[in-house]
Design an enzyme around this catalytic site. Structure first.
Site, PDB file in Angstrom:
ATOM      1  N   GLY A 157      56.447  46.204  29.563  1.00 29.95           N
ATOM      2  CA  GLY A 157      54.610  46.405  30.635  1.00 29.95           C
ATOM      3  C   GLY A 157      55.562  46.735  32.050  1.00 29.95           C
ATOM      4  O   GLY A 157      55.293  45.394  32.781  1.00 29.95           O
ATOM      5  N   SER A 179      56.657  47.725  34.131  1.00 29.77           N
ATOM      6  CA  SER A 179      56.790  49.060  35.214  1.00 29.77           C
ATOM      7  C   SER A 179      55.770  49.056  36.575  1.00 29.77           C
ATOM      8  O   SER A 179      55.914  49.550  37.588  1.00 29.77           O
ATOM      9  CB  SER A 179      56.648  50.591  34.677  1.00 29.77           C
ATOM     10  OG  SER A 179      55.218  50.057  33.651  1.00 29.77           O
ATOM     11  N   ARG A 180      55.065  47.686  36.787  1.00 24.22           N
ATOM     12  CA  ARG A 180      54.159  47.297  37.463  1.00 24.22           C
ATOM     13  C   ARG A 180      53.617  45.741  37.560  1.00 24.22           C
ATOM     14  O   ARG A 180      53.818  45.141  36.181  1.00 24.22           O
ATOM     15  CB  ARG A 180      53.067  47.804  37.127  1.00 24.22           C
ATOM     16  CG  ARG A 180      51.717  48.068  36.063  1.00 24.22           C
ATOM     17  CD  ARG A 180      50.649  49.331  35.720  1.00 24.22           C
ATOM     18  NE  ARG A 180      49.982  49.308  36.718  1.00 24.22           N
ATOM     19  CZ  ARG A 180      48.848  49.914  36.737  1.00 24.22           C
ATOM     20  NH1 ARG A 180      48.609  50.302  35.979  1.00 24.22           N
ATOM     21  NH2 ARG A 180      47.910  49.252  37.773  1.00 24.22           N
ATOM     22  N   TYR A 185      40.774  38.999  23.841  1.00 25.64           N
ATOM     23  CA  TYR A 185      41.749  38.307  25.023  1.00 25.64           C
ATOM     24  C   TYR A 185      41.971  36.652  24.948  1.00 25.64           C
ATOM     25  O   TYR A 185      43.641  36.514  24.330  1.00 25.64           O
ATOM     26  CB  TYR A 185      42.113  38.709  26.316  1.00 25.64           C
ATOM     27  CG  TYR A 185      42.464  38.178  27.745  1.00 25.64           C
ATOM     28  CD1 TYR A 185      43.344  39.716  27.191  1.00 25.64           C
ATOM     29  CD2 TYR A 185      42.528  37.670  27.562  1.00 25.64           C
ATOM     30  CE1 TYR A 185      44.657  39.408  27.765  1.00 25.64           C
ATOM     31  CE2 TYR A 185      43.529  37.048  29.075  1.00 25.64           C
ATOM     32  CZ  TYR A 185      44.922  38.092  28.826  1.00 25.64           C
ATOM     33  OH  TYR A 185      45.651  38.147  30.073  1.00 25.64           O
ATOM     34  N   ALA A 186      41.216  36.327  24.774  1.00 27.53           N
ATOM     35  CA  ALA A 186      41.755  34.986  24.981  1.00 27.53           C
ATOM     36  C   ALA A 186      42.801  34.261  23.360  1.00 27.53           C
ATOM     37  O   ALA A 186      42.967  33.487  24.029  1.00 27.53           O
ATOM     38  CB  ALA A 186      40.400  34.041  25.089  1.00 27.53           C
ATOM     39  N   LYS A 213      46.360  35.542  23.658  1.00 27.46           N
ATOM     40  CA  LYS A 213      47.289  34.870  24.465  1.00 27.46           C
ATOM     41  C   LYS A 213      46.834  33.870  23.851  1.00 27.46           C
ATOM     42  O   LYS A 213      48.393  32.875  24.276  1.00 27.46           O
ATOM     43  CB  LYS A 213      46.679  34.919  25.711  1.00 27.46           C
ATOM     44  CG  LYS A 213      46.499  36.234  26.552  1.00 27.46           C
ATOM     45  CD  LYS A 213      48.345  36.996  26.510  1.00 27.46           C
ATOM     46  CE  LYS A 213      48.221  38.257  27.825  1.00 27.46           C
ATOM     47  NZ  LYS A 213      49.194  38.925  27.252  1.00 27.46           N
TER      48      LYS A 213
END
Length: 245
Positions: free
Chosen positions: A10, A12-13, A152-153, A156
């Site tokens: 990841g 590239s940005r 998501y939480a 992570k």
């Protein structure tokens, strides 16, 4: 970092691109991945010409993409000394609307890919006598996420657990595994957030602002370098005080 090869997924940005630039500035050779040919080409051009960096196309939501990426980097550069598991996806689907498909989409990239890329890189690192792996979690994995998705939480939070597990298992091979957990950072993505949301998040942050990419890359450089040679299994919060553990 002279003579070392780093892979930034990841990269590239956003934060990943910032870490790739910081590693190059420290003398590393950098491989980075992105999901779009256009963004990979743009990032490569921004990093500059020469053989010290190369971008790879990889969609880490696909099971075979991680091993293929690691193989491609090894074929191109011959070794991997540093890995930054930065690739990730965000979800804002709430608990009542969350579907199994959305759950899998988020966990496939944020957790599954992080493990398999780390494991494949560790195989190469063992041959070199050691290495450094840095996983990127989030404040959402620490306090559960004030807004957004449980998918998501939880993904992570799992990255933090994965970091501790791999740190124990890879330590006998001279491989250190650490983690950073940023909060809201100024990137091209967060720049599009409504001002009302940004103001609300700032009120929850004692330093009352978003962080900068350079404030994240400094930590990444430290963990990847020999300056952190006796540090493994740790998670560093970069959040302006929004979560204090």
């Amino acid at each position: 970092m002279q003579g070392k090869v780093a892979l930034v997924t990841g990269g590239s940005r956003g934060i990943g691109a910032g870490i790739a630039r910081a590693f190059l500035d420290e003398g590393a050779t950098v491989a980075f991945s992105g999901t779009s040919s256009a963004t990979v080409a743009k990032a490569s051009a921004a990093l500059g010409s020469g053989g010290s960096q190369h971008g790879f196309l990889a969609d880490l939501s696909k099971p075979d993409a991680g091993p293929q990426l690691v193989d491609a980097v090894l074929e191109h550069f011959g070794r991997i000394d540093i890995l930054v598991n930065n690739a990730g996806v965000v979800s804002r689907v709430g608990e009542w609307e969350l579907t199994p498909e959305e759950w899998d989409r988020v966990h496939d990239v944020n957790l599954r890919a992080s493990f398999f890329v780390a494991r494949d890189c560790a195989v190469a690192m063992k041959r070199n006598g050691g290495g450094s792996i840095l996983n990127v979690s989030s404040i959402a994995g620490q306090h559960g996420g004030i807004a957004g998705s449980p998918a998501y939480a939880s993904s992570k939070a799992a990255v933090i657990g994965l970091t501790r597990s791999l740190a124990r298992r890879f330590a006998p091979h001279g491989i250190r595994v650490n983690c950073i957990a940023p909060a809201d950072i100024e990137t091209d993505i967060t720049a599009t957030w409504p001002q009302e949301l940004r103001d609300r998040l700032n009120l929850l942050t004692p330093l009352n602002r978003f962080g900068t990419i350079s404030e994240v890359t400094g930590a990444a450089v430290f963990f990847a370098s020999d300056e952190a040679s006796f540090i493994t299994g740790q998670t560093l919060s970069i959040n302006g005080g929004a979560y204090m553990s």
